[in-house]
Scaffold this active site. Structure first.
Site, PDB file in Angstrom:
ATOM      1  N   THR A  45      -8.798  53.034  66.785  1.00  9.51           N
ATOM      2  CA  THR A  45      -8.715  51.594  66.582  1.00  9.51           C
ATOM      3  C   THR A  45      -7.432  51.208  65.859  1.00  9.51           C
ATOM      4  OG1 THR A  45     -11.123  51.497  66.404  1.00  9.51           O
ATOM      5  CG2 THR A  45      -9.902  49.596  65.605  1.00  9.51           C
ATOM      6  N   TYR A 108     -18.981  46.590  74.446  1.00  7.79           N
ATOM      7  CA  TYR A 108     -19.198  45.547  75.453  1.00  7.79           C
ATOM      8  C   TYR A 108     -20.424  45.814  76.338  1.00  7.79           C
ATOM      9  CZ  TYR A 108     -18.288  41.802  78.768  1.00  7.79           C
ATOM     10  OH  TYR A 108     -18.409  40.677  79.527  1.00  7.79           O
ATOM     11  N   TYR A 134     -18.142  58.154  66.517  1.00  6.00           N
ATOM     12  CA  TYR A 134     -17.562  57.029  65.780  1.00  6.00           C
ATOM     13  C   TYR A 134     -18.467  55.819  65.971  1.00  6.00           C
ATOM     14  CZ  TYR A 134     -13.943  53.488  64.570  1.00  6.00           C
ATOM     15  OH  TYR A 134     -13.230  52.443  64.024  1.00  6.00           O
ATOM     16  N   ARG A 139     -17.485  46.289  66.036  1.00  7.99           N
ATOM     17  CA  ARG A 139     -16.598  46.223  67.194  1.00  7.99           C
ATOM     18  C   ARG A 139     -17.328  46.540  68.494  1.00  7.99           C
ATOM     19  NH1 ARG A 139     -10.927  46.138  66.327  1.00  7.99           N
ATOM     20  NH2 ARG A 139     -10.333  46.328  64.136  1.00  7.99           N
ATOM     21  N   LYS A 162     -18.116  59.539  62.160  1.00  5.21           N
ATOM     22  CA  LYS A 162     -17.404  58.548  61.348  1.00  5.21           C
ATOM     23  C   LYS A 162     -18.282  57.316  61.317  1.00  5.21           C
ATOM     24  CE  LYS A 162     -13.290  55.564  61.382  1.00  5.21           C
ATOM     25  NZ  LYS A 162     -12.060  55.186  62.121  1.00  5.21           N
ATOM     26  N   ILE A 204     -12.451  58.761  57.023  1.00  2.37           N
ATOM     27  CA  ILE A 204     -11.410  58.564  58.035  1.00  2.37           C
ATOM     28  C   ILE A 204     -10.755  57.254  57.633  1.00  2.37           C
ATOM     29  CG2 ILE A 204     -10.849  58.368  60.466  1.00  2.37           C
ATOM     30  CD1 ILE A 204     -12.136  61.050  59.649  1.00  2.37           C
TER      31      ILE A 204
END
Length: 297
Positions: A45, A108, A134, A139, A162, A204
């Site tokens: 990201t 999405y 992750y 997001r 993460k 991270i």
């Protein structure tokens, strides 16, 4: 997957034409290694991966692997919302010599928990590389539950997660439900110390681009029982952590890097850079420099 205490999610430097600047990337990588980074995450990201073409991602990863030259592990961000595409990217990362892959929760599409399990399982079974999951519901639009992470941890090469959910209860449940060989990393700099206090492995990080040594000192103090000093360092770093995430990542950290002499360039649209109205970022940096004079001499 030997990520160490601090893995840095590296920004992607761009030149004035908005193309990847490979010379500045070399400078940045050496700066990160010298300043407390134990492992490097490329094409995540923070690296603006949604705006990079597949060709750019491969070229940047190959360049990073070459510059690092096995000094620290290089982890490739190969996850997406397309399972077959993620498998292709993961296989290519293995061919290029990556030390592991980071797989983001599909965004999405909003898959359910079983869909996420099969997605990650399919990618993990396509490679011999270690896998870092992750989870970033802010997001992706969906949360990878503790139960699903625990289930995925039974797959041999899925070795860490993460966690950027901000949910310490969920992180605690993962730590309790997985083997000691499975690692939980914070995806939020501000939760590094709280997560380690409940058994997490580290972070991270984005802020480690400029405060990696200070974060390592905080972690060192924590591991050595100097909890009070670790807490003071955490409190001193908090305003910077908050500023780094005060606008969409990586807008602030790229601004800070330029201020400390690393010309990483601007962000790509649809993100936009810092305006003159954002002078609070300069104030944050000035305050930090006053607190940690030795780093900036």
């Amino acid at each position: 997957m030997k990520l160490g205490s601090i893995g840095t999610a590296m920004v992607t430097p761009f030149n004035e034409e908005g193309e990847i600047d490979y010379e500045v990337t070399r400078l940045l990588i050496n700066h990160l290694i010298e300043n407390g980074t134990n492992s490097l995450i490329v094409n995540g990201t923070t690296g603006e991966s949604p705006t990079l073409s597949e060709e750019e991602k491969e070229k940047l990863l190959a360049h990073a692997i070459s510059i690092v030259d096995k000094r620290i592990p290089v982890i490739a961000g190969t996850g997406s919302n397309d399972t077959r595409g993620s498998i292709r990217a993961t296989k290519r990362a293995e061919q290029l010599g990556a030390d592991g892959v980071m797989l983001v929760v599909p965004y999405y599409n909003k898959p359910d928990q079983n869909g996420m399990y099969v997605h990650f399982k399919s990618i993990a079974e396509s490679t011999s590389l270690p896998v870092l999951l992750y989870n970033i519901p802010g997001r992706s639009g969906v949360n990878l539950s503790a139960e699903t992470v625990i289930r995925l941890s039974k797959i041999t090469n899925i070795e860490a997660v993460k966690e950027a959910s901000g949910d310490l209860e969920q992180m605690a449940a993962i730590i309790e439900g997985t083997d000691d060989t499975f690692s939980v990393y914070s995806g939020d700099d501000a939760l590094t110390l709280p997560l380690m206090a409940i058994g997490g492995s580290g972070v991270i990080s984005v802020s480690s681009h400029i405060v990696g040594l200070e974060m390592q000192r905080m972690i060192h103090d924590f591991h050595n029982g100097n909890i009070a000093n670790a807490a003071l360092l955490h409190q001193s770093l908090m305003p910077l952590f908050q500023s780094v995430f005060s606008k969409p990542n990586p807008v602030p950290i790229k601004y800070f890097l330029k201020k400390v002499g690393l010309p990483v360039g601007d962000v790509r649209l649809p993100l936009i850079g810092i305006s003159e109205e954002d002078s609070y970022l300069d104030l944050t940096l000035q305050t930090f420099k006053q607190q940690f004079d030795s780093k900036w001499e």
